[in-house]
Write a protein that holds these residues in place. Structure first.
Motif, PDB file in Angstrom:
ATOM      1  N   ALA A  11      28.924  45.913   7.970  1.00  0.00           N
ATOM      2  CA  ALA A  11      29.334  44.601   7.472  1.00  0.00           C
ATOM      3  C   ALA A  11      30.855  44.626   7.361  1.00  0.00           C
ATOM      4  N   PRO A  12      31.484  43.453   7.383  1.00  0.00           N
ATOM      5  CA  PRO A  12      32.945  43.429   7.283  1.00  0.00           C
ATOM      6  C   PRO A  12      33.440  44.098   6.004  1.00  0.00           C
ATOM      7  N   ALA A  13      34.502  44.844   6.126  1.00  0.00           N
ATOM      8  CA  ALA A  13      35.130  45.450   4.956  1.00  0.00           C
ATOM      9  C   ALA A  13      35.634  44.342   4.037  1.00  0.00           C
ATOM     10  N   ALA A  14      35.632  44.614   2.745  1.00  0.00           N
ATOM     11  CA  ALA A  14      36.131  43.635   1.773  1.00  0.00           C
ATOM     12  C   ALA A  14      37.585  43.293   2.111  1.00  0.00           C
ATOM     13  N   ILE A  15      37.907  42.004   2.058  1.00  0.00           N
ATOM     14  CA  ILE A  15      39.279  41.568   2.368  1.00  0.00           C
ATOM     15  C   ILE A  15      39.984  41.096   1.104  1.00  0.00           C
ATOM     16  N   GLY A  16      39.536  41.594  -0.025  1.00  0.00           N
ATOM     17  CA  GLY A  16      40.130  41.231  -1.301  1.00  0.00           C
ATOM     18  C   GLY A  16      39.693  42.202  -2.371  1.00  0.00           C
ATOM     19  N   THR A  17      39.850  41.794  -3.595  1.00  0.00           N
ATOM     20  CA  THR A  17      39.537  42.653  -4.741  1.00  0.00           C
ATOM     21  C   THR A  17      38.077  42.464  -5.154  1.00  0.00           C
ATOM     22  N   TYR A  18      37.178  42.899  -4.284  1.00  0.00           N
ATOM     23  CA  TYR A  18      35.743  42.817  -4.553  1.00  0.00           C
ATOM     24  C   TYR A  18      35.024  43.907  -3.775  1.00  0.00           C
ATOM     25  N   SER A  19      33.758  44.132  -4.125  1.00  0.00           N
ATOM     26  CA  SER A  19      32.891  45.063  -3.412  1.00  0.00           C
ATOM     27  C   SER A  19      31.910  44.256  -2.575  1.00  0.00           C
ATOM     28  N   GLN A  20      31.384  44.850  -1.516  1.00  0.00           N
ATOM     29  CA  GLN A  20      30.378  44.156  -0.713  1.00  0.00           C
ATOM     30  C   GLN A  20      29.162  43.800  -1.574  1.00  0.00           C
ATOM     31  N   ALA A  21      28.806  44.699  -2.486  1.00  0.00           N
ATOM     32  CA  ALA A  21      27.703  44.443  -3.416  1.00  0.00           C
ATOM     33  C   ALA A  21      27.821  45.405  -4.582  1.00  0.00           C
ATOM     34  N   ILE A  22      27.197  45.019  -5.681  1.00  0.00           N
ATOM     35  CA  ILE A  22      27.117  45.869  -6.874  1.00  0.00           C
ATOM     36  C   ILE A  22      25.661  45.939  -7.291  1.00  0.00           C
ATOM     37  N   LYS A  23      25.181  47.161  -7.529  1.00  0.00           N
ATOM     38  CA  LYS A  23      23.826  47.357  -8.029  1.00  0.00           C
ATOM     39  C   LYS A  23      23.912  47.682  -9.506  1.00  0.00           C
ATOM     40  N   ALA A  24      23.171  46.917 -10.303  1.00  0.00           N
ATOM     41  CA  ALA A  24      23.092  47.144 -11.750  1.00  0.00           C
ATOM     42  C   ALA A  24      21.610  47.193 -12.091  1.00  0.00           C
ATOM     43  N   GLY A  25      21.133  48.373 -12.482  1.00  0.00           N
ATOM     44  CA  GLY A  25      19.700  48.526 -12.682  1.00  0.00           C
ATOM     45  C   GLY A  25      19.008  48.380 -11.335  1.00  0.00           C
ATOM     46  N   ASN A  26      17.976  47.524 -11.268  1.00  0.00           N
ATOM     47  CA  ASN A  26      17.303  47.305  -9.987  1.00  0.00           C
ATOM     48  C   ASN A  26      17.716  45.982  -9.336  1.00  0.00           C
ATOM     49  N   THR A  27      18.823  45.415  -9.809  1.00  0.00           N
ATOM     50  CA  THR A  27      19.330  44.151  -9.280  1.00  0.00           C
ATOM     51  C   THR A  27      20.601  44.412  -8.479  1.00  0.00           C
ATOM     52  N   VAL A  28      20.671  43.787  -7.314  1.00  0.00           N
ATOM     53  CA  VAL A  28      21.845  43.922  -6.448  1.00  0.00           C
ATOM     54  C   VAL A  28      22.472  42.540  -6.289  1.00  0.00           C
ATOM     55  N   TYR A  29      23.754  42.462  -6.565  1.00  0.00           N
ATOM     56  CA  TYR A  29      24.528  41.230  -6.458  1.00  0.00           C
ATOM     57  C   TYR A  29      25.372  41.320  -5.191  1.00  0.00           C
ATOM     58  N   LEU A  30      25.069  40.466  -4.222  1.00  0.00           N
ATOM     59  CA  LEU A  30      25.763  40.471  -2.938  1.00  0.00           C
ATOM     60  C   LEU A  30      26.979  39.558  -2.991  1.00  0.00           C
ATOM     61  N   SER A  31      28.119  40.080  -2.608  1.00  0.00           N
ATOM     62  CA  SER A  31      29.309  39.238  -2.483  1.00  0.00           C
ATOM     63  C   SER A  31      29.130  38.299  -1.308  1.00  0.00           C
ATOM     64  N   GLY A  32      29.915  37.239  -1.311  1.00  0.00           N
ATOM     65  CA  GLY A  32      29.858  36.280  -0.215  1.00  0.00           C
ATOM     66  C   GLY A  32      30.234  36.933   1.097  1.00  0.00           C
ATOM     67  N   GLN A  33      29.492  36.577   2.129  1.00  0.00           N
ATOM     68  CA  GLN A  33      29.791  37.031   3.484  1.00  0.00           C
ATOM     69  C   GLN A  33      30.156  35.818   4.321  1.00  0.00           C
ATOM     70  N   ILE A  34      31.238  35.952   5.062  1.00  0.00           N
ATOM     71  CA  ILE A  34      31.610  34.942   6.043  1.00  0.00           C
ATOM     72  C   ILE A  34      31.336  35.551   7.424  1.00  0.00           C
ATOM     73  N   PRO A  35      31.392  34.752   8.484  1.00  0.00           N
ATOM     74  CA  PRO A  35      30.990  35.239   9.804  1.00  0.00           C
ATOM     75  C   PRO A  35      32.042  36.071  10.534  1.00  0.00           C
ATOM     76  N   LEU A  36      32.464  37.139   9.883  1.00  0.00           N
ATOM     77  CA  LEU A  36      33.372  38.078  10.537  1.00  0.00           C
ATOM     78  C   LEU A  36      32.557  39.129  11.277  1.00  0.00           C
ATOM     79  N   ASP A  37      32.956  39.421  12.503  1.00  0.00           N
ATOM     80  CA  ASP A  37      32.366  40.538  13.238  1.00  0.00           C
ATOM     81  C   ASP A  37      32.898  41.809  12.573  1.00  0.00           C
TER      82      ASP A  37
END
Length: 126
Positions: A11-37
């Motif tokens: 997946a595209p590397a983060a282009i800002g001050t965020y992670s691609q996703a964060i897992k907390a417990g059994n919940t995963v929060y996905l950061s926004g993805q735009i259509p970058l190759d």
């Protein structure tokens, strides 16, 4: 509660001050993805192609978290043109089966790098 950073080279590397996703417990929060190759970090062209690329980027991060689209409980879709809503539904049907996740589709004025679509979401991994 501990937090784990989830990353995928497919997946595209983060282009800002965020992670691609964060897992907390059994919940995963996905950061926004735009259509970058992820290989070129360039925006793909064409609305359907952009939508497919966003789903592929989300898939890469979801799989890195140990999940699949079946684990997605909430999906947020941001569109610069709501007339593309039917195409989003059609492409989404290639990736999801019933029961579908809860979802919001939101019209926005602009997205990063001139993208026409962005998505984020939440998944729960049992």
């Amino acid at each position: 509660m501990s937090k784990t950073v989830i990353t995928s080279p497919n997946a595209p590397a983060a282009i800002g001050t965020y992670s691609q996703a964060i897992k907390a417990g059994n919940t995963v929060y996905l950061s926004g993805q735009i259509p970058l190759d992820p290989k070129t970090m360039e925006l793909v062209q064409g609305f359907e192609e952009q939508t497919v690329q966003v789903f592929e980027n989300l898939k890469a991060v979801i799989e890195a978290a140990g999940g699949s689209f079946k684990d997605v409980v909430k999906l947020n879709i941001f569109l610069t043109d709501l007339s593309h809503f039917a195409k989003v539904n059609e492409v989404m049907g290639r990736y999801f089966e019933q029961p579908y996740p809860a979802r919001a589709a939101i019209g926005v004025a602009a997205l990063p790098r001139g993208a026409q679509v962005e998505m984020d979401g939440i998944l729960v991994i049992e």
